[in-house]
Design a protein around this motif. Structure first.
Motif, PDB file in Angstrom:
ATOM      1  N   LEU A   1       0.827  -1.207   0.000  1.00 35.26           N
ATOM      2  CA  LEU A   1       0.000   0.000   0.000  1.00 35.26           C
ATOM      3  C   LEU A   1       0.862   1.259   0.000  1.00 35.26           C
ATOM      4  O   LEU A   1       0.573   2.234  -0.692  1.00 35.26           O
ATOM      5  N   ARG A   2       1.945   1.233   0.782  1.00 35.44           N
ATOM      6  CA  ARG A   2       2.827   2.400   0.859  1.00 35.44           C
ATOM      7  C   ARG A   2       3.571   2.614  -0.467  1.00 35.44           C
ATOM      8  O   ARG A   2       3.844   3.752  -0.842  1.00 35.44           O
ATOM      9  N   CYS A   3       3.865   1.525  -1.165  1.00 35.71           N
ATOM     10  CA  CYS A   3       4.485   1.675  -2.485  1.00 35.71           C
ATOM     11  C   CYS A   3       3.470   2.217  -3.490  1.00 35.71           C
ATOM     12  O   CYS A   3       3.785   3.076  -4.310  1.00 35.71           O
ATOM     13  N   ALA A   4       2.239   1.729  -3.388  1.00 37.30           N
ATOM     14  CA  ALA A   4       1.197   2.182  -4.323  1.00 37.30           C
ATOM     15  C   ALA A   4       0.912   3.667  -4.120  1.00 37.30           C
ATOM     16  O   ALA A   4       0.559   4.374  -5.062  1.00 37.30           O
ATOM     17  N   THR A   5       1.059   4.171  -2.882  1.00 38.82           N
ATOM     18  CA  THR A   5       0.760   5.577  -2.599  1.00 38.82           C
ATOM     19  C   THR A   5       2.022   6.435  -2.611  1.00 38.82           C
ATOM     20  O   THR A   5       2.013   7.567  -2.120  1.00 38.82           O
ATOM     21  N   LEU A   6       3.109   5.875  -3.141  1.00 43.83           N
ATOM     22  CA  LEU A   6       4.368   6.610  -3.347  1.00 43.83           C
ATOM     23  C   LEU A   6       5.034   7.060  -2.050  1.00 43.83           C
ATOM     24  O   LEU A   6       5.874   7.962  -2.055  1.00 43.83           O
ATOM     25  N   LEU A   7       4.657   6.442  -0.923  1.00 40.98           N
ATOM     26  CA  LEU A   7       5.360   6.731   0.330  1.00 40.98           C
ATOM     27  C   LEU A   7       6.648   5.920   0.416  1.00 40.98           C
ATOM     28  O   LEU A   7       7.558   6.254   1.166  1.00 40.98           O
ATOM     29  N   GLU A   8       6.681   4.810  -0.337  1.00 46.60           N
ATOM     30  CA  GLU A   8       7.905   4.032  -0.502  1.00 46.60           C
ATOM     31  C   GLU A   8       8.109   3.841  -2.001  1.00 46.60           C
ATOM     32  O   GLU A   8       7.148   3.920  -2.773  1.00 46.60           O
ATOM     33  N   THR A   9       9.361   3.589  -2.386  1.00 47.80           N
ATOM     34  CA  THR A   9       9.613   3.340  -3.802  1.00 47.80           C
ATOM     35  C   THR A   9       9.830   1.855  -4.035  1.00 47.80           C
ATOM     36  O   THR A   9      10.476   1.178  -3.228  1.00 47.80           O
ATOM     37  N   LEU A  10       9.279   1.379  -5.120  1.00 40.07           N
ATOM     38  CA  LEU A  10       9.486  -0.017  -5.507  1.00 40.07           C
ATOM     39  C   LEU A  10      10.911  -0.201  -6.032  1.00 40.07           C
ATOM     40  O   LEU A  10      11.485   0.712  -6.623  1.00 40.07           O
ATOM     41  N   ASP A  11      11.473  -1.405  -5.800  1.00 41.99           N
ATOM     42  CA  ASP A  11      12.760  -1.716  -6.433  1.00 41.99           C
ATOM     43  C   ASP A  11      12.534  -2.157  -7.872  1.00 41.99           C
ATOM     44  O   ASP A  11      13.331  -1.860  -8.756  1.00 41.99           O
ATOM     45  N   GLY A  12      11.441  -2.891  -8.077  1.00 46.97           N
ATOM     46  CA  GLY A  12      11.186  -3.393  -9.421  1.00 46.97           C
ATOM     47  C   GLY A  12       9.705  -3.412  -9.731  1.00 46.97           C
ATOM     48  O   GLY A  12       8.864  -3.405  -8.825  1.00 46.97           O
ATOM     49  N   GLY A  13       9.381  -3.421 -11.023  1.00 52.84           N
ATOM     50  CA  GLY A  13       7.998  -3.556 -11.447  1.00 52.84           C
ATOM     51  C   GLY A  13       7.389  -2.277 -11.979  1.00 52.84           C
ATOM     52  O   GLY A  13       8.035  -1.242 -12.057  1.00 52.84           O
ATOM     53  N   ASP A  14       6.102  -2.375 -12.367  1.00 51.56           N
ATOM     54  CA  ASP A  14       5.352  -1.223 -12.873  1.00 51.56           C
ATOM     55  C   ASP A  14       4.343  -0.776 -11.820  1.00 51.56           C
ATOM     56  O   ASP A  14       3.779  -1.601 -11.103  1.00 51.56           O
ATOM     57  N   LEU A  15       4.102   0.529 -11.810  1.00 51.76           N
ATOM     58  CA  LEU A  15       3.010   1.081 -11.003  1.00 51.76           C
ATOM     59  C   LEU A  15       2.262   2.044 -11.918  1.00 51.76           C
ATOM     60  O   LEU A  15       2.822   3.045 -12.369  1.00 51.76           O
ATOM     61  N   ILE A  16       1.018   1.714 -12.222  1.00 48.26           N
ATOM     62  CA  ILE A  16       0.280   2.444 -13.265  1.00 48.26           C
ATOM     63  C   ILE A  16      -1.075   2.902 -12.747  1.00 48.26           C
ATOM     64  O   ILE A  16      -1.838   2.103 -12.196  1.00 48.26           O
TER      65      ILE A  16
END
Lengths: 254, 215
Positions: A46-61
């Motif tokens: 959830l925190r990655c989806a809301t840009l509070l954390e950054t993903l190491d890999g993958g797409d977020l669209i």
């Protein structure tokens, strides 16, 4: 129409892999619940989806716009800050601990971001904010400060604050976990009402009965992977995986 | 020497003490904020410079710092330091108090929960909007008691300008007392400092109660 799409997302903290190749998508008007034990990675997702954390890999669209796009090695490459700022307007987040601004009145908590960030007309925003507070049963609390409210009331203000931004999708991060048991009901009812109005939502929760009743789709996560997913009937009533059964057995009394 | 002459001479020193007090706050309050940001910087060099600055300024006597500020230009560059006395007092006090304020600010800023930043970030606030609208107002409320302590200490510390023979109220009181073999100037000076501080405490309490509308 896909509001949110996450493909092959990966995230690690030090040596710990928190998300291992997670993919999910959320359609317009869909309510998706994410369940699972603590440390399963659901809050991190959830925190990655809301840009509070950054993903190491993958797409977020979001709605076809890439906030993050995997390069040829699968590593997530984020969009420019200006683009991210626009993409951010697609979603709202309701926190476990409300995170209201204590020095603002209830009304200002709800009003400031639409006026300041979205540059919308102040009078219009005020009318909408009052309408949202009325919906939350808080119209008489507009001028009080967060400390004067119960936890349940504070959480309703924070839902109103998120809705005032007119998000296309609303995330909830364990919205009732910080509340006394007798106050969780009022929040769950608000979320059910939003679901009835076809608000697109992703809810991380420990309330199994609620997840079963409100969701169109349920994702069970454990150890950074999606163990099982499907309709509430499939995942909660007829789980096929041992880990899901074991987890749900602890909530049997629901 | 009549009491009225004594008082009129001392009152010149009182005005000068108030001058040191006001100018020191004027410069050290914002300078402290800069040092606090440097101290919290992600850049290790900037952070360590700030750390050493705070350590030295808090770890050595203010009186000694005043002497260094005043005499250093002469010893280092043989500069003419006549006419530099008052500026040296203000520079010395401001550098010293900024170190203390920096640590107070840092404590106040770090006491703001991470969730406040995250809520603002998700709502789309920029970094500066987050700081000035969400963080700073809460910091000010949190640090007021600690700032009051420093401000009260500053009132009394103005007497250290004595070390540079700057004729504020304490220096004058000592001179008059010695010349007239009279104890009264010290009593007058003591009353001055005390009343000044009662006023400071009153004002700070008013400001604190103004911010009492939330918890």
């Amino acid at each position: 129409m896909k509001i949110l799409e996450i493909n092959n997302s990966r995230k690690h903290f030090g040596d710990l892999e928190v998300l291992k190749d997670i993919s999910l998508s959320v359609e317009k008007n869909q309510v998706v619940s994410i369940i699972g034990p603590s440390g399963s990675g659901k809050s991190t997702l959830l925190r990655c989806a809301t840009l509070l954390e950054t993903l190491d890999g993958g797409d977020l669209i979001y709605l076809g716009d890439y906030a993050a796009k995997a390069d040829e090695n699968g590593n997530a490459v984020y969009a420019s800050p200006e683009e991210l700022k626009k993409i951010k307007m697609n979603f709202g987040l309701v926190f476990q601990n409300f995170n209201l601004f204590p020095h603002y009145s209830v009304l200002k908590n709800v009003m400031e971001a639409p006026v300041l960030v979205q540059k919308r007309n102040k009078e219009e925003v005020k009318a909408e904010a009052m309408e949202l507070l009325r919906k939350m049963g808080l119209e008489d609390k507009a001028d009080v400060y967060p400390y004067q409210l119960s936890g349940g009331q504070q959480q309703r203000v924070s839902i109103a604050r998120a809705l005032a931004m007119k998000p296309n999708i609303l995330f909830f991060d364990e919205p009732t976990s910080a509340l006394d048991p007798e106050l969780t009901g009022e929040i769950l009812k608000v979320i059910k009402d939003l679901a009835a109005e076809h608000m697109t939502m992703v809810i991380v929760t420990h309330e199994m009965a609620f997840a079963r009743d409100v969701s169109d789709y349920i994702i069970f996560m454990d150890g950074g992977v999606i163990v099982e997913e499907g309709t509430p009937d499939q995942v909660i009533n007829h789980p096929t995986q041992e880990r899901t059964k074991l987890f749900l057995s602890r909530f049997k009394n629901d | 020497m009549s009491l009225s002459i004594m008082l009129s001479q001392l009152s010149v020193g009182m005005v000068r003490a108030v001058g040191i007090f006001a100018l020191t706050l004027l410069f050290s309050l914002p300078l402290g904020m800069l040092i606090a940001f440097a101290r919290m910087s992600k850049n290790a060099i900037i952070k360590n410079i700030a750390r050493v600055y705070i350590s030295v300024l808090r770890g050595t006597p203010l009186m000694l710092q005043l002497l260094v500020v005043y005499f250093a230009p002469f010893y280092l560059w043989h500069a003419n330091i006549s006419g530099y006395r008052f500026a040296a007092v203000i520079i010395g006090f401001s550098l010293n108090y900024a170190a203390y304020f920096a640590e107070i600010y840092r404590g106040g800023i770090q006491s703001i929960p991470q969730g406040q930043y995250e809520a603002a970030q998700v709502l789309g606030y920029s970094k500066s909007q987050t700081f000035f609208r969400i963080v700073l107002p809460q910091v000010v409320k949190n640090i007021l008691p600690a700032v009051t302590n420093e401000v009260i200490t500053l009132v009394k510390d103005t007497s250290l300008a004595f070390a540079l023979a700057y004729q504020e109220v304490f220096t004058l009181a000592k001179q008059i007392a010695a010349a007239q073999t009279n104890f009264i100037p010290f009593v007058v000076a003591a009353i001055f400092y005390y009343v000044f501080n009662v006023l400071v405490a009153f004002v700070m309490e008013r400001i604190e109660s103004k911010m009492d509308y939330y918890r």
